[in-house]
Design an enzyme around this catalytic site. Sequence first.
Site, mmCIF file in Angstrom:
data_model
loop_
_atom_site.group_PDB
_atom_site.id
_atom_site.type_symbol
_atom_site.label_atom_id
_atom_site.label_comp_id
_atom_site.label_asym_id
_atom_site.label_seq_id
_atom_site.Cartn_x
_atom_site.Cartn_y
_atom_site.Cartn_z
ATOM 1 N N GLY B 276 0.791 -1.232 0.000
ATOM 2 C CA GLY B 276 0.000 0.000 0.000
ATOM 3 C C GLY B 276 0.816 1.271 0.000
ATOM 4 N N SER B 277 0.333 2.242 0.763
ATOM 5 C CA SER B 277 0.854 3.605 0.679
ATOM 6 C C SER B 277 2.338 3.733 0.980
ATOM 7 C CB SER B 277 0.105 4.492 1.657
ATOM 8 O OG SER B 277 -1.266 4.339 1.475
ATOM 9 N N THR B 278 2.949 2.709 1.577
ATOM 10 C CA THR B 278 4.385 2.806 1.842
ATOM 11 C C THR B 278 5.169 2.906 0.541
ATOM 12 O OG1 THR B 278 4.332 0.425 2.050
ATOM 13 C CG2 THR B 278 4.454 1.682 4.076
ATOM 14 N N LYS B 280 4.371 5.019 -1.808
ATOM 15 C CA LYS B 280 4.273 6.379 -2.341
ATOM 16 C C LYS B 280 5.596 7.137 -2.311
ATOM 17 C CE LYS B 280 -0.597 6.762 -1.513
ATOM 18 N NZ LYS B 280 -1.589 7.035 -0.488
#
Lengths: 198, 564
Positions: B276-278, B280
């Site tokens: 997920g967002s890690t 970004k």
Amino acid sequence: MLMAARKLQGIGLVLLVLLFAMALYPVSLKVAATRSELTRIERKIDRTQANIRYLESELAVRASMRQLEQWNADSFGYSAPSASQYLASERQLASLDGLPRARGANEVAPVLMAMVSPVGTPEPAAAAAKPAPAPSTVKPVVLAQAETSVQSDSPPRMAPTRRREQLKMIEDQLLAESTLADLKRAAAREAAGGKTAP
Amino acid sequence: MNTLVVRPARVRTAGVRQQILLTAQQRLMMLMLLFMAAFLLISMRLVFFALFDTASGSSDAAAAFIPARADIVDRNGVPLARTIDGYSIRVVPSKLLNNRQYLADELVKIFPDTPREEFLARLNGPRPTYIRRRALPDQVAAVNAIGDVGFDFPREKERLYPQLSLAAQLLGFTDAEGHGVTGVEGSFDKQLTDKATRGEPLVLSIDARVQGVLESELGNAVTNLEAIGGAGIILDVHTGEVLAMTSLPTYNPNKLIAGDAAARRNAVTYNLYELGSTFKPLSIGAAIDNGVVTSMAKRYDATKPLAIAGFKIRDSHNMGRWLNVPETLIHSSNIVTAQIADQLGKEKMEALFRSLEFNKRPEIELKERAFPLWPKEWGRLSTMTTAYGHGIAVTPLHLANAYAALVNGGIWRPATVLKLGDKAPPQGHRVFKASTSARMRQLLRLIVSDGTGRQADAPGFRVGGKTGSAEKPGAGGYRRHSLVSTFAAAFPMDNPRYVILAMIDEPKGNAFSSGQRTAGYTVAPVVKKVVMRAGPMLGVFPDESRDVDVSELTPLLWKNGEGE
């Protein structure tokens, strides 16, 4: 006759060698004995080393991280030190506040500044009303008296008593009673020993 | 009937007799010489023994000192695995003297955890069997006190893990023959058993204290949040050494139970997650690197979901305004990240993931390494979704390695479980520019000081990192309530030394996380606690007077409408 002697000479030589060999035999025996003893000791060292390993392993199991963690959770309750508990330099240590001061160590009342607030604004007036009782608890007046007396009296005599007092205070705070008692006893014993010796 | 016996006529002459006598003498002589030779040989040998007897003691003593299998120690020499002479209890049924029923009763008293029937079956069995493979000395003494000659107590080499379940998946375990099966025991089996090398202990890069801290804090969180598992890793950013690696649930390698296969999996290297967002910061880093994002103040539309190829990219909490780059990371906006990735382009995105080695098994010495789930074909959509960590599944170790490259100045290095010591760290290869790395440090620090990672802000440790709460794929799409909450961080951010990654698999939102499942409330506090406890052990001391300079970015943040 001569022939016989010559023959005997040969035998004598052999005998001589034999005699020396026999004389030296105990040396060889001794060496063998020492060597076997060495082997025995080496075996013993090995056994002891194996034993040490075994005990070390047992100790490691008993002091494993899990166990220590559990003990800490059950009875000690230590937690990680916070950032404010770390000091980077001596200067920081010296300026560290929050250590209990020795009683009477620095019995100098803080220099108080009068707060000048602009007249007319109502808020600071209310604020000034609050800290009003604070200066009365501290005694700047006493300080002034003490200082004048020090100046008029003899200051060098005053200093050592005060210093001793300070030391006593620090001692009281830093050293536990048992430690102090131990130290005193040790000092007494030394003194007694010193007397009897000469 | 007369029998006619013909006597042999004596035809031998005297010369022949003498000949025979001579041969007899010769033979006797030969025999005597043989005896003398044997005598000489024996006496020579004796003399040799007396003079040069060196082989008797020292050689087998040296052999005894080398363990059958090398020890495994941590970087400070704390034993993690060693071979000791353990006790075992064996029974020879044919030699038993006492009544079997009585013996079974006595054994049950000593080992209450085994049923009586099992003991009875072993005592009545046809051939000798083990009652216990690993017995404690007390138990051996107790069985000995029963006083039956049918029991014997052979001492066997056994593998002991003194720290119990500490780093169990990393260390692995051995089978009954003493060969490594999984983990370090498995992958270094040859070195551990080779006679030339087993005298020296195998030094791992693990620090047992740090490992203990990580395990206990993550374990507490997993228990409190009723999660199904967790993973954590601490990595040295400059060398790639693994300081701690844990996977939950765990097991005790000293006492293997059949059927705990899930616990034996090393989640850090062997489980794949959409993290997920890690992801970004990685994609934004690549965008800065390639000149797509030229200014931190450039704004992107985040007011409405982004529709692309019949798929809508949403934000979990819509800000409803245009966001700049720091705000994108702080509020973890999928929409803006997808837009930036779209501008970056598919080739650059794929090149980034390839240079971070997301297309291979993780680089580490262990055998159990998973192959990432790489998008089947890179289209515009997969470029945009992988930018925020969906549509690509990697192991936590992949991500930790990528973060190390992101903060250490831009150089990717393989991870290792062996202590490097004085050896030079592996060469590695450049992924990001040094200037990009410096910018990302500021951004990561901002996420922790002002963004979703606020709960990870250990005072004085300058932690910087990114949260990631990814929905797990299930039957028919993503499941909204089973999350993989990850926090990937580095500290201290002004000069990064360690990357710490913690992951909790399906945490439940309860009182411990203020009812939240997302990473900011579940894993971030774990990272904070671990950093506070383990930081000083790793040589990072808290200092509240230091921090990474983020003053050029703070004016860009929208704070209650007054930040502009």
